[in-house]
Design a protein around this motif. Structure first.
Motif, PDB file in Angstrom:
ATOM      1  N   LEU A 157      62.099  53.146  95.175  1.00  0.00           N
ATOM      2  CA  LEU A 157      63.204  53.149  94.231  1.00  0.00           C
ATOM      3  C   LEU A 157      64.016  51.859  94.336  1.00  0.00           C
ATOM      4  CD1 LEU A 157      64.272  56.877  94.664  1.00  0.00           C
ATOM      5  CD2 LEU A 157      62.664  55.891  93.019  1.00  0.00           C
ATOM      6  N   PRO A 158      64.763  51.502  93.293  1.00  0.00           N
ATOM      7  CA  PRO A 158      65.481  50.226  93.257  1.00  0.00           C
ATOM      8  C   PRO A 158      66.430  49.992  94.424  1.00  0.00           C
ATOM      9  CG  PRO A 158      65.469  51.227  91.082  1.00  0.00           C
ATOM     10  CD  PRO A 158      64.870  52.234  92.028  1.00  0.00           C
ATOM     11  N   GLY A 194      65.905  50.884  97.416  1.00  0.00           N
ATOM     12  CA  GLY A 194      65.156  50.787  98.658  1.00  0.00           C
ATOM     13  C   GLY A 194      64.655  52.115  99.197  1.00  0.00           C
ATOM     14  N   ASP A 195      65.083  53.217  98.600  1.00  0.00           N
ATOM     15  CA  ASP A 195      64.596  54.529  99.030  1.00  0.00           C
ATOM     16  C   ASP A 195      63.142  54.703  98.622  1.00  0.00           C
ATOM     17  OD1 ASP A 195      67.067  55.494 100.112  1.00  0.00           O
ATOM     18  OD2 ASP A 195      67.767  55.831  98.062  1.00  0.00           O
ATOM     19  N   VAL A 196      62.431  55.521  99.378  1.00  0.00           N
ATOM     20  CA  VAL A 196      61.039  55.846  99.078  1.00  0.00           C
ATOM     21  C   VAL A 196      60.928  57.349  98.909  1.00  0.00           C
ATOM     22  CG1 VAL A 196      58.677  55.816  99.977  1.00  0.00           C
ATOM     23  CG2 VAL A 196      60.194  53.870 100.405  1.00  0.00           C
ATOM     24  N   ILE A 197      60.196  57.783  97.873  1.00  0.00           N
ATOM     25  CA  ILE A 197      59.860  59.195  97.743  1.00  0.00           C
ATOM     26  C   ILE A 197      58.349  59.317  97.595  1.00  0.00           C
ATOM     27  CG2 ILE A 197      62.083  59.980  96.824  1.00  0.00           C
ATOM     28  CD1 ILE A 197      60.817  59.973  94.029  1.00  0.00           C
ATOM     29  N   GLN A 198      57.827  60.407  98.128  1.00  0.00           N
ATOM     30  CA  GLN A 198      56.401  60.697  98.011  1.00  0.00           C
ATOM     31  C   GLN A 198      56.230  62.036  97.314  1.00  0.00           C
ATOM     32  OE1 GLN A 198      55.085  60.349 102.171  1.00  0.00           O
ATOM     33  NE2 GLN A 198      54.069  58.430 101.588  1.00  0.00           N
ATOM     34  N   LYS A 199      55.231  62.080  96.433  1.00  0.00           N
ATOM     35  CA  LYS A 199      54.925  63.310  95.706  1.00  0.00           C
ATOM     36  C   LYS A 199      53.541  63.781  96.141  1.00  0.00           C
ATOM     37  CE  LYS A 199      53.583  63.367  91.299  1.00  0.00           C
ATOM     38  NZ  LYS A 199      53.608  63.343  89.824  1.00  0.00           N
TER      39      LYS A 199
END
Length: 150
Positions: free
Chosen positions: A26-27, A29-34
């Protein structure tokens, strides 16, 4: 296509499985995983809506007892599984442990959380027994979760 699952050949997968479907940086700097948590074979079998609804409530509630990085657990419209969205980058085995621990909790639950008119948009559309049966079936195939295609 823009949607990752629309690019997946559903004829080649072998359910049940747990598959990393997408990682987003994400802009800020966060990361998400699906993760694609597939309970039934696409275009062959599906879960009934009360079972899906109850699994959604149960997994959403119980998974947060194991991690504060669960963002969402959402049913697929095709009724064959769920998307598990997690904050941060996860080791695959840690995701499998989260799924296993949560489904084990579901097998011993005594009620579906928030299955009422106050907390749910269709509070009467639940089945604890159906959710527990689906959880036991998925857990019984634990050795197969890492195999996505035949």
């Amino acid at each position: 296509m823009n949607v990752e699952s629309f690019n997946l050949d559903h004829r080649t997968v072998v359910a049940p499985y747990v598959r990393l479907a997408d990682t987003k940086n994400l802009p800020a700097g966060d990361v998400i995983q699906k993760y694609d948590v597939r309970f039934t074979q696409p275009n062959v079998a599906h879960l009934e809506m009360p079972t899906i609804h109850s699994l959604e409530h149960l997994f959403a509630e119980h998974s947060r007892n194991h991690s504060d990085r669960v963002v969402d657990f959402s049913p697929m419209g095709c009724q064959t599984g769920f998307y598990l969205i997690l904050q941060g980058e996860w080791a695959y085995d840690d995701v499998l442990t989260l799924v296993q621990d949560t489904l084990t909790d579901i097998t011993t639950a005594t009620e579906v959380p928030a299955a009422n008119e106050v907390q749910c948009g269709w509070g009467a559309n639940h089945t604890l027994a159906g959710a527990q049966e689906a959880a036991r079936t998925f857990l019984g195939a634990r050795e197969e979760w890492s195999t996505v295609t035949a």
